[in-house]
Design an enzyme around this catalytic site. Sequence first.
Site, PDB file in Angstrom:
ATOM      1  N   LYS A   1      33.802  33.430   9.351  1.00 49.03           N
ATOM      2  CA  LYS A   1      33.979  34.713   9.276  1.00 49.03           C
ATOM      3  C   LYS A   1      33.166  35.657   9.489  1.00 49.03           C
ATOM      4  CE  LYS A   1      33.405  36.785   4.877  1.00 49.03           C
ATOM      5  NZ  LYS A   1      32.658  38.052   5.058  1.00 49.03           N
ATOM      6  N   ASN A   2      31.849  35.375   9.206  1.00 46.67           N
ATOM      7  CA  ASN A   2      30.887  36.499   9.613  1.00 46.67           C
ATOM      8  C   ASN A   2      30.308  36.318  11.120  1.00 46.67           C
ATOM      9  OD1 ASN A   2      31.052  37.566   7.006  1.00 46.67           O
ATOM     10  ND2 ASN A   2      29.111  36.727   6.328  1.00 46.67           N
TER      11      ASN A   2
ATOM     12  N   ARG B   1      23.961  48.684  -0.249  1.00 45.56           N
ATOM     13  CA  ARG B   1      23.907  48.357   1.018  1.00 45.56           C
ATOM     14  C   ARG B   1      24.069  49.558   2.122  1.00 45.56           C
ATOM     15  NH1 ARG B   1      28.449  43.499   1.247  1.00 45.56           N
ATOM     16  NH2 ARG B   1      27.311  43.010   3.251  1.00 45.56           N
TER      17      ARG B   1
ATOM     18  N   ASP C   1      24.397  34.283   0.325  1.00 46.08           N
ATOM     19  CA  ASP C   1      25.683  33.770   0.184  1.00 46.08           C
ATOM     20  C   ASP C   1      26.103  32.542  -0.404  1.00 46.08           C
ATOM     21  OD1 ASP C   1      26.400  36.575   1.595  1.00 46.08           O
ATOM     22  OD2 ASP C   1      26.936  35.358   3.422  1.00 46.08           O
TER      23      ASP C   1
HETATM   24  C1  EPZ Z   1      25.909  40.164   6.241  1.00 40.77           C
HETATM   25  O1  EPZ Z   1      25.864  41.611   5.666  1.00 40.77           O
HETATM   26  C2  EPZ Z   1      26.905  39.245   5.905  1.00 40.77           C
HETATM   27  N1  EPZ Z   1      28.164  40.126   6.180  1.00 40.77           N
HETATM   28  C3  EPZ Z   1      26.928  39.112   4.457  1.00 40.77           C
HETATM   29  O2  EPZ Z   1      27.855  38.359   4.060  1.00 40.77           O
HETATM   30  C4  EPZ Z   1      25.676  38.487   3.880  1.00 40.77           C
HETATM   31  O3  EPZ Z   1      25.469  38.526   2.593  1.00 40.77           O
HETATM   32  C5  EPZ Z   1      24.327  39.501   4.514  1.00 40.77           C
HETATM   33  O4  EPZ Z   1      24.497  39.666   5.873  1.00 40.77           O
HETATM   34  C6  EPZ Z   1      23.209  38.708   4.344  1.00 40.77           C
HETATM   35  O5  EPZ Z   1      23.044  37.496   4.694  1.00 40.77           O
HETATM   36  C7  EPZ Z   1      28.424  39.844   7.354  1.00 40.77           C
HETATM   37  O6  EPZ Z   1      27.958  39.290   8.148  1.00 40.77           O
HETATM   38  C8  EPZ Z   1      29.926  40.649   7.752  1.00 40.77           C
HETATM   39  P1  EPZ Z   1      22.288  42.964   5.892  1.00 40.77           P
HETATM   40  P2  EPZ Z   1      25.030  42.754   6.116  1.00 40.77           P
HETATM   41  O7  EPZ Z   1      22.465  44.118   6.636  1.00 40.77           O
HETATM   42  O8  EPZ Z   1      24.935  42.640   7.703  1.00 40.77           O
HETATM   43  C9  EPZ Z   1      19.695  46.043   3.590  1.00 40.77           C
HETATM   44  C10 EPZ Z   1      29.750  37.494   2.622  1.00 40.77           C
HETATM   45  O9  EPZ Z   1      29.552  37.169   1.299  1.00 40.77           O
HETATM   46  N2  EPZ Z   1      19.943  47.048   4.549  1.00 40.77           N
HETATM   47  O10 EPZ Z   1      21.685  41.714   6.595  1.00 40.77           O
HETATM   48  O11 EPZ Z   1      25.638  43.918   5.519  1.00 40.77           O
HETATM   49  C11 EPZ Z   1      20.848  45.604   2.753  1.00 40.77           C
HETATM   50  O12 EPZ Z   1      21.092  46.723   1.608  1.00 40.77           O
HETATM   51  C12 EPZ Z   1      28.964  38.758   3.037  1.00 40.77           C
HETATM   52  O13 EPZ Z   1      30.474  36.976   3.464  1.00 40.77           O
HETATM   53  C13 EPZ Z   1      19.497  48.186   4.710  1.00 40.77           C
HETATM   54  O14 EPZ Z   1      18.688  48.611   3.566  1.00 40.77           O
HETATM   55  O15 EPZ Z   1      23.703  42.505   5.259  1.00 40.77           O
HETATM   56  C14 EPZ Z   1      20.457  44.358   2.098  1.00 40.77           C
HETATM   57  O16 EPZ Z   1      19.547  44.356   1.113  1.00 40.77           O
HETATM   58  C15 EPZ Z   1      28.381  39.432   1.851  1.00 40.77           C
HETATM   59  N3  EPZ Z   1      19.664  49.044   5.428  1.00 40.77           N
HETATM   60  C16 EPZ Z   1      19.594  43.706   3.423  1.00 40.77           C
HETATM   61  O17 EPZ Z   1      19.171  44.944   4.154  1.00 40.77           O
HETATM   62  C17 EPZ Z   1      20.649  48.789   6.649  1.00 40.77           C
HETATM   63  O18 EPZ Z   1      20.854  49.556   7.278  1.00 40.77           O
HETATM   64  C18 EPZ Z   1      20.315  42.772   4.324  1.00 40.77           C
HETATM   65  O19 EPZ Z   1      21.642  43.119   4.430  1.00 40.77           O
HETATM   66  C19 EPZ Z   1      21.264  47.422   6.525  1.00 40.77           C
HETATM   67  C20 EPZ Z   1      20.816  46.676   5.624  1.00 40.77           C
END
Ligand code: EPZ
Length: 422
Positions: A22-23, A124, A309
């Site tokens: 999916k991701n 997020r 995840d």
């Molecule tokens: C991706 O989300 C995945 N989603 C998530 O999968 C997964 O849990 C996550 O990466 C971490 O591996 C998809 O790929 C569609 P991040 P993403 O930006 O990209 C912070 C599932 O169950 N952050 O890597 O949104 C954020 O808050 C899902 O399939 C900022 O602070 O995650 C988090 O604490 C849920 N500012 C950390 O970084 C930003 O601009 C990592 O988030 C972006 C993120």
Amino acid sequence: MDKILIEGGAPLRGTVHVSGAKNAALPVVAAALLAEGDHVVRNVPDLADVRTMGRLLAHAGCTFERVAGSPSAVAVRTPRTVNPEAPYDLVRTMRASVVVLGPLLARWGQARVSLPGGCAIGARPIDQHLKALAALGAELTLEHGYVLGRVPGGRLRGTTFTFDKETVTGTENVMMAATLAEGRTVLENCAREPEVVDLAAALVRMGARIEGVGTHQIRIDGVDALRPLDHDVIPDRIEAGTFLVAGALPGNDVTVSGALPAHMESLVEKLRATGATVTEVPGGLRVVGDGRPRPVDVRTAPFPGFATDMQAQMMVLLALADGSSVITETVFENRFMHVLELQRLGAEIAVDGKVAVVKGVPCLSGAPVMASDLRASAALVLAGLSAQGVTEVRRVYHLDRGYERIESKLQPLGARIRREVA
Ligand code: EPZ
């Protein structure tokens, strides 16, 4: 609303096949916005989130459909001009919608994309996406809940940008934007997840010039135009991991066909530490759960660390361990929502901030439970499979966002699981 009903305790034996990730599929399909023409993406799971991405593309003016006779393939036709908007009604159901922002700005020099809003697993924010796109020359303002983007002169300009924090969709969004920028972009502190690498592979096949994916520094030399996509999405390492945990539960023996060992090393190491036997078999991984698991400590981290995840699913295994384990969630601030539900099944878990102490119990007992997010729902299904009696998982729509017919994949293994359609 549908429910999943599970009568626990049946041993699981046999082979289960993993769907496309999916991701990885979501950003790859969004990349169709980068080039006019007919795109094909194969091994795309049929999930609610993928359908949402399809609706986003349709809103922009593309056609999006499953290929007749080849249901795991998706065909997208991107017209010469699109409506560069992602409306709130779609974005609020799927945060990953934000990955259309980079392609829209890169190709049309403008975008209007709704801000995603809150989420069950934490705040997020998307500040890193926005900072990086601004560094590439986009003028971004926030108005009425939308990000309004405009690129003066119509084309982004290559730049050097360091992410303050590793972000998976942030890296993907900005990498897509930079493929059509003028000149070279160097991105530092990038996410190294296999889904980022898969997207880069798809973009390179479109004619993008990208180096360094899978490391913290990605270099992109912008090109004037890209060709349509033709890509096979990687297998879903989180779905595979969920089935591996199912196999590691006491008394089970499951082969996960399509699981790529290189994507799952941290999980496999932890499963082995619990006493499960994990072996590479042709085309996948086999796991045998032999007796009560041993306790292990787990700390989530960006790839190649232990995936956030997989945290909820691993907690189920440790809830049955012969001793206490400590789980530390470092990626999201609020990803222990499943704990309260697991407690209803008899698990003994104490949470203090980012840390959960899981004191294993000999068995769980079935109960009605409520899913709070996608991976939490998967954990509840795993817990139900090993619990005594009947577990009823409600709010199954969370599960359907990320697992293709999980009950039909588990039934052939011997699981007594069925869906009650509302
Ligand atoms: C991706 O989300 C995945 N989603 C998530 O999968 C997964 O849990 C996550 O990466 C971490 O591996 C998809 O790929 C569609 P991040 P993403 O930006 O990209 C912070 C599932 O169950 N952050 O890597 O949104 C954020 O808050 C899902 O399939 C900022 O602070 O995650 C988090 O604490 C849920 N500012 C950390 O970084 C930003 O601009 C990592 O988030 C972006 C993120």
